[in-house]
Every structure is written in C-alpha cells, then in structure tokens.
Design a protein around this motif. Structure first.
Motif, PDB file in Angstrom:
ATOM      1  N   GLN A   6      -1.487   4.530   4.180  1.00  0.00           N
ATOM      2  CA  GLN A   6      -2.837   4.426   3.640  1.00  0.00           C
ATOM      3  C   GLN A   6      -3.413   3.013   3.750  1.00  0.00           C
ATOM      4  O   GLN A   6      -4.280   2.632   2.978  1.00  0.00           O
ATOM      5  N   CYS A  17       0.826  -1.210   0.000  1.00  0.00           N
ATOM      6  CA  CYS A  17       0.000   0.000   0.000  1.00  0.00           C
ATOM      7  C   CYS A  17       0.858   1.257   0.000  1.00  0.00           C
ATOM      8  O   CYS A  17       2.045   1.223   0.304  1.00  0.00           O
ATOM      9  N   LYS A  18       0.212   2.363  -0.330  1.00  0.00           N
ATOM     10  CA  LYS A  18       0.877   3.661  -0.228  1.00  0.00           C
ATOM     11  C   LYS A  18       1.162   3.950   1.242  1.00  0.00           C
ATOM     12  O   LYS A  18       0.466   3.471   2.131  1.00  0.00           O
ATOM     13  N   GLN A  30     -15.898  -2.940  -1.642  1.00  0.00           N
ATOM     14  CA  GLN A  30     -15.982  -3.875  -2.765  1.00  0.00           C
ATOM     15  C   GLN A  30     -16.297  -5.299  -2.288  1.00  0.00           C
ATOM     16  O   GLN A  30     -16.255  -6.237  -3.071  1.00  0.00           O
ATOM     17  N   SER A  63      -6.329  -1.822  -8.309  1.00  0.00           N
ATOM     18  CA  SER A  63      -6.661  -0.423  -8.605  1.00  0.00           C
ATOM     19  C   SER A  63      -7.374   0.279  -7.450  1.00  0.00           C
ATOM     20  O   SER A  63      -7.791   1.423  -7.599  1.00  0.00           O
ATOM     21  N   THR A  64      -7.509  -0.374  -6.340  1.00  0.00           N
ATOM     22  CA  THR A  64      -8.187   0.206  -5.182  1.00  0.00           C
ATOM     23  C   THR A  64      -7.369   1.371  -4.628  1.00  0.00           C
ATOM     24  O   THR A  64      -6.144   1.326  -4.603  1.00  0.00           O
ATOM     25  N   ARG A  65      -8.068   2.407  -4.170  1.00  0.00           N
ATOM     26  CA  ARG A  65      -7.389   3.565  -3.582  1.00  0.00           C
ATOM     27  C   ARG A  65      -6.540   3.132  -2.402  1.00  0.00           C
ATOM     28  O   ARG A  65      -6.986   2.395  -1.541  1.00  0.00           O
ATOM     29  N   GLY A  66      -5.304   3.601  -2.349  1.00  0.00           N
ATOM     30  CA  GLY A  66      -4.388   3.278  -1.272  1.00  0.00           C
ATOM     31  C   GLY A  66      -3.492   2.087  -1.581  1.00  0.00           C
ATOM     32  O   GLY A  66      -2.480   1.897  -0.927  1.00  0.00           O
ATOM     33  N   HIS A 116     -11.780   0.859   1.310  1.00  0.00           N
ATOM     34  CA  HIS A 116     -12.217   0.715  -0.076  1.00  0.00           C
ATOM     35  C   HIS A 116     -12.338  -0.758  -0.486  1.00  0.00           C
ATOM     36  O   HIS A 116     -13.174  -1.088  -1.312  1.00  0.00           O
ATOM     37  N   ARG A 151      -7.122   3.339   4.582  1.00  0.00           N
ATOM     38  CA  ARG A 151      -7.877   3.781   3.409  1.00  0.00           C
ATOM     39  C   ARG A 151      -8.096   2.610   2.452  1.00  0.00           C
ATOM     40  O   ARG A 151      -9.201   2.413   1.944  1.00  0.00           O
ATOM     41  N   ALA A 152      -7.050   1.835   2.212  1.00  0.00           N
ATOM     42  CA  ALA A 152      -7.175   0.674   1.334  1.00  0.00           C
ATOM     43  C   ALA A 152      -8.155  -0.333   1.920  1.00  0.00           C
ATOM     44  O   ALA A 152      -8.984  -0.904   1.190  1.00  0.00           O
TER      45      ALA A 152
END
Length: 168
Positions: free
Chosen positions: A17, A13-14, A28, A74-77, A24, A20-21
């Motif tokens: 984050q 992950c970033k 899903q 492609s998920t944020r984070g 998100h 956050r990941a």
C-alpha cells in the motif's frame, strides 16, 4: 520571512500500500517519495516487466516542525513512523538525492536488450568454454539458446546467461 527546514522521515506502510499512502499524503499536501524498480517476472509462462517498490513497505515523507505528525501516522496505508528508540528515523537529504539519481540505474537490461538473434557470442564458462556461438533466443529468465559448431555440425545449446558474453 523565516522558512522552516523540511526533513525526510521514514514511514512503515501496510503491505503493498505504498502507492495508496503516497496518494493520501499528497492529498494532505505532504511530499513523499517511494523509489520503484523494474523487475522481470514469469506469469503464466510469459515474461512480464513490473514496477515494484525498491524498499517494500517503506516510504519517505518530507515534513517540517509545523507538520501534523499524528495526521501522517493516521494516513491510509501507513502503519507508523520507523523509530530509533523514541525518535523518528530521519533520512539525510543526500541519501534521498542519491536514491533518486540511481533509481533507474539499478534496473538491469533484459537479455533481449543485450543480445539480438544472430549476434556472435562467446561461451565464458562450462564445458563449452572459449567456443564462439550465435545467439538464437532467450529461454526463460536465466537461460538462452545458442547455436554452436561442433564436429562440423551445428547444435543448439541452452546455457546460463551469465556464461555468455558478446564476442570480440
């Protein structure tokens, strides 16, 4: 009805984050896990307790054969899956269970939880080895103030927390 076997994978992950990941991925409908640990930090001269990721920048996600791996990537984070060669890194179910069961066992008790003012302690190392003392207070993350009797007088000493233990 044939149920698909879910497998745990490791995501990179970033920085900072992971939460956050996780959020998100939950949106899903994917199960994810990020173990946290309680750490002590001094911030502006005060001791603070903070939850931090046990494995910074990493997150475990549970997927099956029908899962959309591209959507997860492609998920944020999320940056990408951790790979070994061309294959995604698989994490054994037993490993996840072991991490979950010992997640809080790794957080060490604070010095305030171990020693209370007025408790008898013994100095284990250093120049004052084998002296009995009385615990007074914590002095930062790694030191404590103790009261010892030397030459019929009481003196306050600052010692490393590793150098003292509860007196028998």
């Amino acid at each position: 009805m044939n149920q698909l076997q879910a497998t745990w994978y490791l995501l990179y992950c970033k920085a900072g984050q992971e939460a956050r990941a996780q959020l998100h991925l939950a949106n899903q409908a994917y199960a994810s896990y990020c173990p946290y640990i309680c750490v002590e930090r001094i911030n502006k001269g005060k001791l603070r307790h903070k939850q931090e990721a046990l494995f910074p920048n990493y997150l475990f996600v549970q997927l099956n054969e029908e899962s959309n791996f591209n959507a997860v990537r492609s998920t944020r984070g999320v940056i990408d899956f951790v790979k070994v060669g061309r294959n995604y890194q698989v994490v054994a179910d037993g490993m996840i269970a072991q991490i979950k069961s010992s997640e809080y066992a790794h957080s060490q008790p604070t010095i305030e939880q171990v020693y209370q003012p007025g408790m008898k302690v013994a100095v284990q190392q250093g120049a004052f080895q084998s002296l009995e003392a009385i615990y007074q207070r914590a002095d930062g993350l790694e030191r404590s103030v103790i009261l010892v009797r030397l030459l019929n007088q009481q003196a306050s000493l600052v010692v490393n927390n590793r150098d003292i233990c509860l007196a028998c």
